[in-house]
Design an enzyme around this catalytic site. Structure first.
Site, PDB file in Angstrom:
ATOM      1  N   SER A   1       0.807  -1.225   0.000  1.00  0.00           N
ATOM      2  CA  SER A   1       0.000   0.000   0.000  1.00  0.00           C
ATOM      3  C   SER A   1       0.843   1.279   0.000  1.00  0.00           C
ATOM      4  CB  SER A   1      -0.922   0.006   1.225  1.00  0.00           C
ATOM      5  OG  SER A   1      -1.575   1.256   1.302  1.00  0.00           O
TER       6      SER A   1
ATOM      7  N   SER B   1      -0.610   4.117   0.922  1.00  0.00           N
ATOM      8  CA  SER B   1      -1.283   5.021   1.858  1.00  0.00           C
ATOM      9  C   SER B   1      -0.393   5.451   3.026  1.00  0.00           C
ATOM     10  CB  SER B   1      -2.586   4.390   2.369  1.00  0.00           C
ATOM     11  OG  SER B   1      -3.496   4.302   1.296  1.00  0.00           O
TER      12      SER B   1
ATOM     13  N   THR C   1      -9.320  -1.479   3.069  1.00  0.00           N
ATOM     14  CA  THR C   1      -9.136  -1.909   1.685  1.00  0.00           C
ATOM     15  C   THR C   1      -9.509  -3.376   1.537  1.00  0.00           C
ATOM     16  OG1 THR C   1      -7.610  -1.834  -0.194  1.00  0.00           O
ATOM     17  CG2 THR C   1      -6.634  -2.427   1.925  1.00  0.00           C
TER      18      THR C   1
ATOM     19  N   LYS D   1     -13.887  -3.866   2.528  1.00  0.00           N
ATOM     20  CA  LYS D   1     -14.665  -2.641   2.310  1.00  0.00           C
ATOM     21  C   LYS D   1     -16.178  -2.844   2.502  1.00  0.00           C
ATOM     22  CE  LYS D   1     -11.567  -0.300  -0.939  1.00  0.00           C
ATOM     23  NZ  LYS D   1     -11.455   0.382  -2.225  1.00  0.00           N
TER      24      LYS D   1
ATOM     25  N   ASN E   1     -14.443   2.885   2.849  1.00  0.00           N
ATOM     26  CA  ASN E   1     -12.971   2.816   2.764  1.00  0.00           C
ATOM     27  C   ASN E   1     -12.292   3.728   3.787  1.00  0.00           C
ATOM     28  OD1 ASN E   1     -13.309   5.362   1.554  1.00  0.00           O
ATOM     29  ND2 ASN E   1     -11.394   5.113   0.442  1.00  0.00           N
TER      30      ASN E   1
ATOM     31  N   ASP F   1     -13.424   6.779  -1.888  1.00  0.00           N
ATOM     32  CA  ASP F   1     -13.114   6.364  -3.269  1.00  0.00           C
ATOM     33  C   ASP F   1     -14.034   7.126  -4.212  1.00  0.00           C
ATOM     34  OD1 ASP F   1     -11.142   4.479  -2.739  1.00  0.00           O
ATOM     35  OD2 ASP F   1     -12.568   2.830  -2.538  1.00  0.00           O
TER      36      ASP F   1
ATOM     37  N   GLY G   1     -17.242  -2.177 -16.566  1.00  0.00           N
ATOM     38  CA  GLY G   1     -17.155  -2.895 -15.292  1.00  0.00           C
ATOM     39  C   GLY G   1     -18.378  -2.606 -14.442  1.00  0.00           C
TER      40      GLY G   1
ATOM     41  N   TYR H   1      -3.770   1.969 -11.791  1.00  0.00           N
ATOM     42  CA  TYR H   1      -2.582   2.807 -11.886  1.00  0.00           C
ATOM     43  C   TYR H   1      -1.341   1.926 -11.764  1.00  0.00           C
ATOM     44  CZ  TYR H   1      -2.865   2.224  -6.856  1.00  0.00           C
ATOM     45  OH  TYR H   1      -2.973   1.675  -5.603  1.00  0.00           O
TER      46      TYR H   1
ATOM     47  N   GLY I   1      -5.432   5.956 -12.530  1.00  0.00           N
ATOM     48  CA  GLY I   1      -6.062   6.008 -11.206  1.00  0.00           C
ATOM     49  C   GLY I   1      -5.169   6.475 -10.064  1.00  0.00           C
TER      50      GLY I   1
HETATM   51  P1  NDP Z   1     -14.527  -6.109  -8.541  1.00  0.00           P
HETATM   52  O1  NDP Z   1     -13.861  -7.442  -8.384  1.00  0.00           O
HETATM   53  O2  NDP Z   1     -15.683  -5.770  -7.678  1.00  0.00           O
HETATM   54  O3  NDP Z   1     -14.996  -5.958 -10.090  1.00  0.00           O
HETATM   55  C1  NDP Z   1     -14.137  -6.272 -11.124  1.00  0.00           C
HETATM   56  C2  NDP Z   1     -14.772  -5.898 -12.461  1.00  0.00           C
HETATM   57  O4  NDP Z   1     -13.835  -6.182 -13.495  1.00  0.00           O
HETATM   58  C3  NDP Z   1     -16.046  -6.674 -12.790  1.00  0.00           C
HETATM   59  O5  NDP Z   1     -16.950  -5.833 -13.464  1.00  0.00           O
HETATM   60  C4  NDP Z   1     -15.538  -7.774 -13.723  1.00  0.00           C
HETATM   61  O6  NDP Z   1     -16.506  -8.240 -14.638  1.00  0.00           O
HETATM   62  C5  NDP Z   1     -14.484  -7.009 -14.486  1.00  0.00           C
HETATM   63  N1  NDP Z   1     -13.496  -7.902 -15.090  1.00  0.00           N
HETATM   64  C6  NDP Z   1     -12.575  -8.655 -14.455  1.00  0.00           C
HETATM   65  N2  NDP Z   1     -11.858  -9.360 -15.346  1.00  0.00           N
HETATM   66  C7  NDP Z   1     -12.343  -9.053 -16.579  1.00  0.00           C
HETATM   67  C8  NDP Z   1     -12.010  -9.455 -17.902  1.00  0.00           C
HETATM   68  N3  NDP Z   1     -11.014 -10.314 -18.140  1.00  0.00           N
HETATM   69  N4  NDP Z   1     -12.701  -8.924 -18.939  1.00  0.00           N
HETATM   70  C9  NDP Z   1     -13.696  -8.034 -18.697  1.00  0.00           C
HETATM   71  N5  NDP Z   1     -14.063  -7.603 -17.461  1.00  0.00           N
HETATM   72  C10 NDP Z   1     -13.390  -8.117 -16.414  1.00  0.00           C
HETATM   73  O7  NDP Z   1     -13.354  -5.034  -8.367  1.00  0.00           O
HETATM   74  P2  NDP Z   1     -13.513  -3.501  -7.966  1.00  0.00           P
HETATM   75  O8  NDP Z   1     -14.638  -2.930  -8.726  1.00  0.00           O
HETATM   76  O9  NDP Z   1     -13.494  -3.354  -6.503  1.00  0.00           O
HETATM   77  O10 NDP Z   1     -12.123  -2.888  -8.480  1.00  0.00           O
HETATM   78  C11 NDP Z   1     -11.811  -2.825  -9.877  1.00  0.00           C
HETATM   79  C12 NDP Z   1     -10.461  -2.179 -10.056  1.00  0.00           C
HETATM   80  O11 NDP Z   1     -10.525  -0.815  -9.668  1.00  0.00           O
HETATM   81  C13 NDP Z   1      -9.397  -2.822  -9.162  1.00  0.00           C
HETATM   82  O12 NDP Z   1      -8.480  -3.520  -9.973  1.00  0.00           O
HETATM   83  C14 NDP Z   1      -8.735  -1.687  -8.428  1.00  0.00           C
HETATM   84  O13 NDP Z   1      -7.330  -1.704  -8.604  1.00  0.00           O
HETATM   85  C15 NDP Z   1      -9.297  -0.437  -9.078  1.00  0.00           C
HETATM   86  N6  NDP Z   1      -9.534   0.574  -8.051  1.00  0.00           N
HETATM   87  C16 NDP Z   1      -8.734   1.684  -8.072  1.00  0.00           C
HETATM   88  C17 NDP Z   1      -8.870   2.642  -7.100  1.00  0.00           C
HETATM   89  C18 NDP Z   1      -7.973   3.841  -7.137  1.00  0.00           C
HETATM   90  O14 NDP Z   1      -7.867   4.552  -6.119  1.00  0.00           O
HETATM   91  N7  NDP Z   1      -7.346   4.152  -8.260  1.00  0.00           N
HETATM   92  C19 NDP Z   1      -9.851   2.521  -5.996  1.00  0.00           C
HETATM   93  C20 NDP Z   1     -10.692   1.327  -6.103  1.00  0.00           C
HETATM   94  C21 NDP Z   1     -10.500   0.390  -7.087  1.00  0.00           C
HETATM   95  P3  NDP Z   1     -17.520  -9.446 -14.233  1.00  0.00           P
HETATM   96  O15 NDP Z   1     -18.571  -8.817 -13.351  1.00  0.00           O
HETATM   97  O16 NDP Z   1     -18.053  -9.919 -15.529  1.00  0.00           O
HETATM   98  O17 NDP Z   1     -16.693 -10.477 -13.504  1.00  0.00           O
END
Ligand code: NDP
Length: 283
Positions: A20, A22, A67, A71, A92, A107, A132, A230, A251
């Site tokens: 992290s 943070s 995290t 969450k 968060n 977030d 997503g 990111y 990000g």
């Molecule tokens: P989740 O596990 O809740 O959701 C993941 C999403 O990604 C789902 O919609 C999933 O689709 C989709 N996905 C995964 N693999 C694939 C693939 N191969 N092809 C297409 N779609 C895919 O994760 P979160 O929403 O919590 O987080 C998502 C990302 O956001 C994380 O990787 C995290 O790093 C980033 N993030 C960044 C932050 C920042 O501060 N910059 C803060 C919070 C998150 P499906 O539903 O079909 O499985």
């Protein structure tokens, strides 16, 4: 700054936490702002979450970030959850108000501040395509819908998950036009062509993978593009859209802005936009 008996303790609950950024952001900011406080990572496995939250009260920890994977799981253990965090279904940031633990979601607010600051995004009546439908997407929906965008199109590999989000958010935000597609739907391409902002909220790119489900030839030149992923060297996705000429950001700014919002909730000190991103970029 040295730690004394009066120092306030902040931290991070997660599993894992070793990677992290943070602790760096908050400790540098405490130091630069002469705030007598320290931020430490706490590695908490899922089975220990309840005990860890009790520990925050017992040890008078002043606040924590939360995290993966806690969450959503932490909500029932808190005394109060703010309305946006409850709508998103995830917390968060926790503030310890004399033993009463109050949960927030920075977030969501951090995402909005990042796109407004880094891309000069102005939400009024804009059309946004979100790729997503997970927790990060929910945080984006609440931020964007609350800020006054006109249309939110949620596109996901599993259509059912996108449709569920639309069903749950539509009644909450009656002024926003919500749509749900999967990547094979031709209406997805049409939505892309008139989108003002396109956001990757999926986890694709986290390990350097390309995004295969976003055909760039359908995106208008004036669209803004944001990748919640990111990396130290920009994501492959951001590199390719930047080379092709779109205004875009990754990000890191969201990570920094959620930290600035948590810092404000804990200390009452409002750091200027970009303050923590500078710390991260200079690391
Ligand atoms: P989740 O596990 O809740 O959701 C993941 C999403 O990604 C789902 O919609 C999933 O689709 C989709 N996905 C995964 N693999 C694939 C693939 N191969 N092809 C297409 N779609 C895919 O994760 P979160 O929403 O919590 O987080 C998502 C990302 O956001 C994380 O990787 C995290 O790093 C980033 N993030 C960044 C932050 C920042 O501060 N910059 C803060 C919070 C998150 P499906 O539903 O079909 O499985």
């Amino acid at each position: 700054m040295s730690i004394s008996g009066k120092s306030r303790i902040y931290g991070l609950l997660g599993d894992p936490v070793a990677h992290s950024l943070s602790p760096l952001m908050h400790n540098v900011a405490f130091n630069q702002r002469n705030i007598d406080a320290v931020y430490v990572p706490f590695h908490v496995s899922p089975g220990e979450l309840s005990a860890a939250v009790d520990g925050l009260r017992a040890l008078n920890v002043a606040g924590v970030n939360v995290t993966i994977p806690h969450k959503e799981a932490i909500l029932p253990f808190l005394n109060e959850v703010d309305s946006a965090a409850r709508l998103i279904g995830a917390v968060n940031t926790v503030v310890n108000d004399d033993g009463r633990l109050v949960g927030y979601n920075t977030d969501s607010s951090g995402f909005l501040r990042s796109i407004c600051h880094e891309l000069n995004f102005q939400p009024d009546d804009k059309c946004v395509v979100l790729l997503g439908a997970g927790g990060a997407c929910r945080a984006a929906v609440v931020a964007l819908a609350g800020a006054g965008v006109g249309q939110i199109v949620i596109v996901n590999r599993s259509l059912e998950r996108a449709e569920k989000l639309v069903q749950s958010f539509s009644p909450r935000f009656p002024n926003v036009d919500f749509l749900a597609y999967d990547y094979s739907d031709k209406d997805y391409l049409s939505a892309l062509s008139h989108a003002d902002l396109i956001v990757n909220t999926t986890s694709v790119g986290l390990h350097g993978e390309e995004i295969s489900f976003l055909p760039l030839e359908h995106i208008k030149g004036s669209a803004l593009i944001y990748d919640m992923i990111y990396s130290a060297t920009e994501t492959p996705f951001i590199k390719s859209v930047q080379t092709a000429g779109w205004l875009c950001a990754d990000g890191l700014g969201m990570l920094a802005a959620q930290g600035e919002d948590a810092f404000f909730l804990w200390t009452g000190v409002r750091l200027p936009a970009g303050y923590m991103k500078k710390i991260l970029v200079q690391r």
